[in-house]
Enzyme design. Structure first.
Site: not given
Length: 194
Positions: A51, A83, A99-102, A168
């Site tokens: 993106f 990290h 996002d939803a996954n993370t 979307c």
């Protein structure tokens, strides 16, 4: 003497990542009575690169880290762990977008990429802000509310979604907060740092 804060921006695989260059631009212009400038670095998940143009971010004089950097920088026991070094460096982490996954990974303690490892190692004496961003139906899923509430209960600071027409074509809640709102939230949190 110039006072500079270090801001780490995490980006995940949401179309809202297209706003990364705007967020960086506005943060770089940010001034306050508490600080003169911000040093910015980005931690990007593999899917977030779909993106945005990495070269556009590099032109803004911002370093971008990916999962490969985590593994390529460590060769032996005495080497720094990326990290952990990013956690030490940053005065503030903002995940924009989350996002939803993370979100699901972080809420359940999973750390299988550089961004989630930074979050898992985070020092909660420093602010961690997150900006959910996903489709309306994903956002309205009970798992999303449960995950957001869990993060907030652990000390994360939510910058809530807004309602609008999504990429979307659906209309409703789930869009990432406006860039100005995100930048203002970062400024407020930085001004509270001693």
């Amino acid at each position: 003497m110039e006072k500079k804060f270090n801001v780490l921006i995490g980006v995940s695989g949401s179309v809202a990542t297209v706003k990364l260059p705007m967020i960086i631009d506005k943060l770089k212009k940010l001034k306050s009575s508490r600080f003169d400038s911000l040093d910015i670095k980005v931690v990007a998940t593999q899917h977030s690169f779909h993106f945005f143009d990495k070269n556009e971010i590099i032109k803004q004089n911002v370093t971008i880290y990916s999962d490969e950097d985590e593994w390529e920088q460590w060769k032996q026991m005495s080497d720094p762990v990326l990290h952990i070094e990013l956690r030490k460096w940053a005065h503030l982490l903002v995940i924009s977008p989350l996002d939803a996954n993370t979100l699901g990974k972080v809420a359940h303690g999973l750390c299988d990429n550089l961004l989630t490892c930074v979050v898992r190692a985070w020092d909660f004496s420093k602010p961690l802000l997150f900006c959910p961003a996903m489709n309306t139906f994903m956002y309205s899923n009970p798992l999303t509310a449960e995950s957001i509430e869990k993060l907030k209960s652990l000390g994360f600071h939510e910058i809530p979604v807004v309602s609008k027409k999504l990429a979307c074509g659906d209309y409703g809640n789930g869009a990432m907060a406006e860039v100005e709102t995100i930048v203002d939230s970062v400024k407020q949190k930085l001004e509270m740092i001693n």
